[in-house]
Design an enzyme around this catalytic site. Structure first.
Site, PDB file in Angstrom:
ATOM      1  N   GLY A   9       0.817  -1.224   0.000  1.00 42.57           N
ATOM      2  CA  GLY A   9       0.000   0.000   0.000  1.00 42.57           C
ATOM      3  C   GLY A   9       0.843   1.262   0.000  1.00 42.57           C
ATOM      4  N   GLY A  15       0.720   4.905   3.284  1.00 46.95           N
ATOM      5  CA  GLY A  15       1.884   4.152   2.811  1.00 46.95           C
ATOM      6  C   GLY A  15       2.843   5.049   2.054  1.00 46.95           C
ATOM      7  N   SER A 134      -7.002  -0.424  12.679  1.00 47.09           N
ATOM      8  CA  SER A 134      -7.865   0.758  12.768  1.00 47.09           C
ATOM      9  C   SER A 134      -8.630   0.692  14.082  1.00 47.09           C
ATOM     10  CB  SER A 134      -8.865   0.746  11.613  1.00 47.09           C
ATOM     11  OG  SER A 134      -9.907   1.660  11.852  1.00 47.09           O
ATOM     12  N   TYR A 159     -15.091  -4.457   7.133  1.00 47.32           N
ATOM     13  CA  TYR A 159     -13.872  -3.692   7.435  1.00 47.32           C
ATOM     14  C   TYR A 159     -13.474  -3.885   8.907  1.00 47.32           C
ATOM     15  CZ  TYR A 159     -10.571   0.177   7.717  1.00 47.32           C
ATOM     16  OH  TYR A 159      -9.431   0.929   7.908  1.00 47.32           O
TER      17      TYR A 159
HETATM   18  N1  LIG Z   1      -7.378   6.772   6.222  1.00 47.69           N
HETATM   19  C1  LIG Z   1      -7.830   6.499   7.424  1.00 47.69           C
HETATM   20  O1  LIG Z   1      -8.522   7.308   8.073  1.00 47.69           O
HETATM   21  C2  LIG Z   1      -7.493   5.180   8.076  1.00 47.69           C
HETATM   22  C3  LIG Z   1      -7.914   4.969   9.404  1.00 47.69           C
HETATM   23  C4  LIG Z   1      -7.609   3.757  10.009  1.00 47.69           C
HETATM   24  C5  LIG Z   1      -6.878   2.804   9.332  1.00 47.69           C
HETATM   25  N2  LIG Z   1      -6.495   3.034   8.036  1.00 47.69           N
HETATM   26  C6  LIG Z   1      -5.743   1.973   7.350  1.00 47.69           C
HETATM   27  O2  LIG Z   1      -4.583   2.535   6.766  1.00 47.69           O
HETATM   28  C7  LIG Z   1      -4.130   1.701   5.710  1.00 47.69           C
HETATM   29  C8  LIG Z   1      -3.733   2.535   4.522  1.00 47.69           C
HETATM   30  O3  LIG Z   1      -4.903   3.134   3.979  1.00 47.69           O
HETATM   31  P1  LIG Z   1      -4.958   4.638   3.445  1.00 47.69           P
HETATM   32  O4  LIG Z   1      -5.853   5.375   4.374  1.00 47.69           O
HETATM   33  O5  LIG Z   1      -3.596   5.154   3.189  1.00 47.69           O
HETATM   34  O6  LIG Z   1      -5.796   4.422   2.101  1.00 47.69           O
HETATM   35  P2  LIG Z   1      -5.431   4.598   0.568  1.00 47.69           P
HETATM   36  O7  LIG Z   1      -4.868   5.936   0.312  1.00 47.69           O
HETATM   37  O8  LIG Z   1      -6.693   4.209  -0.153  1.00 47.69           O
HETATM   38  O9  LIG Z   1      -4.304   3.508   0.302  1.00 47.69           O
HETATM   39  C9  LIG Z   1      -4.618   2.142   0.234  1.00 47.69           C
HETATM   40  C10 LIG Z   1      -3.431   1.390  -0.344  1.00 47.69           C
HETATM   41  O10 LIG Z   1      -3.749  -0.006  -0.374  1.00 47.69           O
HETATM   42  C11 LIG Z   1      -3.441  -0.509  -1.673  1.00 47.69           C
HETATM   43  N3  LIG Z   1      -4.288  -1.653  -2.019  1.00 47.69           N
HETATM   44  C12 LIG Z   1      -5.637  -1.714  -2.029  1.00 47.69           C
HETATM   45  N4  LIG Z   1      -6.028  -2.916  -2.473  1.00 47.69           N
HETATM   46  C13 LIG Z   1      -4.907  -3.625  -2.760  1.00 47.69           C
HETATM   47  C14 LIG Z   1      -4.662  -4.916  -3.272  1.00 47.69           C
HETATM   48  N5  LIG Z   1      -5.659  -5.737  -3.616  1.00 47.69           N
HETATM   49  N6  LIG Z   1      -3.376  -5.309  -3.435  1.00 47.69           N
HETATM   50  C15 LIG Z   1      -2.351  -4.486  -3.131  1.00 47.69           C
HETATM   51  N7  LIG Z   1      -2.519  -3.224  -2.655  1.00 47.69           N
HETATM   52  C16 LIG Z   1      -3.786  -2.810  -2.475  1.00 47.69           C
HETATM   53  C17 LIG Z   1      -3.732   0.667  -2.606  1.00 47.69           C
HETATM   54  O11 LIG Z   1      -3.118   0.430  -3.853  1.00 47.69           O
HETATM   55  P3  LIG Z   1      -3.555   1.238  -5.190  1.00 47.69           P
HETATM   56  O12 LIG Z   1      -2.804   2.523  -5.149  1.00 47.69           O
HETATM   57  O13 LIG Z   1      -3.161   0.315  -6.280  1.00 47.69           O
HETATM   58  O14 LIG Z   1      -5.048   1.449  -5.086  1.00 47.69           O
HETATM   59  C18 LIG Z   1      -3.122   1.798  -1.807  1.00 47.69           C
HETATM   60  O15 LIG Z   1      -1.727   1.848  -1.971  1.00 47.69           O
HETATM   61  C19 LIG Z   1      -5.258   0.698   5.443  1.00 47.69           C
HETATM   62  O16 LIG Z   1      -4.932  -0.551   6.024  1.00 47.69           O
HETATM   63  C20 LIG Z   1      -6.440   1.315   6.167  1.00 47.69           C
HETATM   64  O17 LIG Z   1      -7.359   0.334   6.584  1.00 47.69           O
HETATM   65  C21 LIG Z   1      -6.780   4.201   7.398  1.00 47.69           C
END
Ligand SMILES: NC(=O)c1ccc[n+]([C@@H]2O[C@H](COP(=O)([O-])OP(=O)(O)OC[C@H]3O[C@@H](n4cnc5c(N)ncnc54)[C@H](OP(=O)(O)O)[C@@H]3O)[C@@H](O)[C@H]2O)c1
Length: 278
Positions: A9, A15, A134, A159
């Protein structure tokens, strides 16, 4: 020679912020990503940052196994494995492997990846596995008679369950591998304006779009996972769940050792075709 992080990610949000920070601090980056187009974009935006890319689609276990093979063949060690990729899905769907998508991309794919590189990490000693969970793990309740939630799917239900799996998995890794020099941590990054809700529809998408400017920046949100990757001397807190760089209590259901062990066994069974014979 700097330390090395292998991260899923890394193409977006938390990430990408982690990758930028660690690359600037001299770390070697191995990015496991599903999209070649995104990889090319990142190369163009950050031409000065040297990043090794490994193709890895968590929604396809054969792709995860191929990626692990490449990691295992690398000469350099892995100081940190960061299982960061994840997301939420509006509708029930199954992966090519036949498992519910949220469960596989947020938990099972990482479970397989980690298990396939664990011997490399064990040999190296003094490595860390960081699972981005999360606060919504508190909504999770694992029903082993319907782990894929086929009967009554809801995006937040799926989720929350997958994020509960992340904290169970972290504790299991601690129990199994701490004596081999592996520390495992899970965390909540805060509510962060990433790509997280961008692909949703309906009411959640409306709230997400309205609220996104008020959320933490990815750079701020990534602070806890960067802390867990870099801070010296935190091994004593292995197995724990962190918020704002501090270990905090998880939801009550996250402490159940029987559920934790059952999740491990069920996950192991689901990916058994890709695991070495015991
Ligand atoms: N944002 C929040 O408020 C929040 C809160 C709590 C926890 N989190 C956790 O933080 C983590 C990162 O999320 P984010 O908020 O940074 O969201 P994001 O910007 O949507 O990033 C998600 C990442 O996961 C990758 N991904 C999704 N499906 C995949 C797959 N099938 N195979 C490989 N990679 C895949 C995406 O790749 P692509 O670029 O190819 O789509 C992207 O790099 C997640 O685990 C999320 O649950 C986020």
């Amino acid at each position: 020679m700097g330390k090395t992080i292998a991260i899923t990610g890394g193409t977006s949000g938390l990430g990408l912020a982690t990758v930028e920070h660690l690359a600037n601090a001299g770390w070697n980056i191995v990015m496991l990503a599903r999209s070649t187009a995104k990889i090319m974009e990142i190369k163009e935006v950050f031409p000065e940052v040297e990043i090794d890319f490994v193709r890895c689609d968590l929604a396809d276990l054969s792709s995860v196994a191929d990626a692990a093979e490449i990691l295992n063949a690398m000469d350099e060690g892995i100081d940190v494995l960061m299982n960061n990729a994840g997301g939420i899905n509006d509708h029930f769907s199954k992966t090519v492997d036949g498992y519910e998508l949220t469960f596989q991309m947020n938990h099972l794919g990482h479970f397989l990846l980690t298990n396939l590189v664990i011997d490399k990490l064990r040999k190296q000693r003094s490595t860390r596995i960081i699972n981005v969970s999360s606060a919504l793990h508190k909504m999770g309740k694992l029903d082993f008679s319907d782990l894929m939630i086929e009967a009554n799917y809801g995006p937040f239900k799926a989720y929350g369950n997958s994020k509960l799996c992340n904290v169970h998995f972290t504790q299991s890794l601690h129990d199994r591998y701490f004596d081999d020099g592996i520390s495992a941590f899970s965390l909540h990054p805060g509510s962060v304006g990433t790509g997280f809700g961008d692909h949703s529809k309906g009411f959640f998408k409306l709230i997400w779009d309205l609220g996104k400017p008020l959320l933490l920046t990815p750079q701020k949100g990534a602070e806890t996972q960067i802390y867990l990757a870099t801070e010296e001397g935190i091994e004593g807190d292995s197995g724990k769940y962190f918020v704002k760089k501090k270990p905090v209590k998880m939801a009550k259901q996250a402490y159940d050792p029987e559920i934790r062990e059952r999740l491990w066994k069920v996950s192991e069974e689901m990916v058994s075709a890709y695991l070495p014979a015991k």
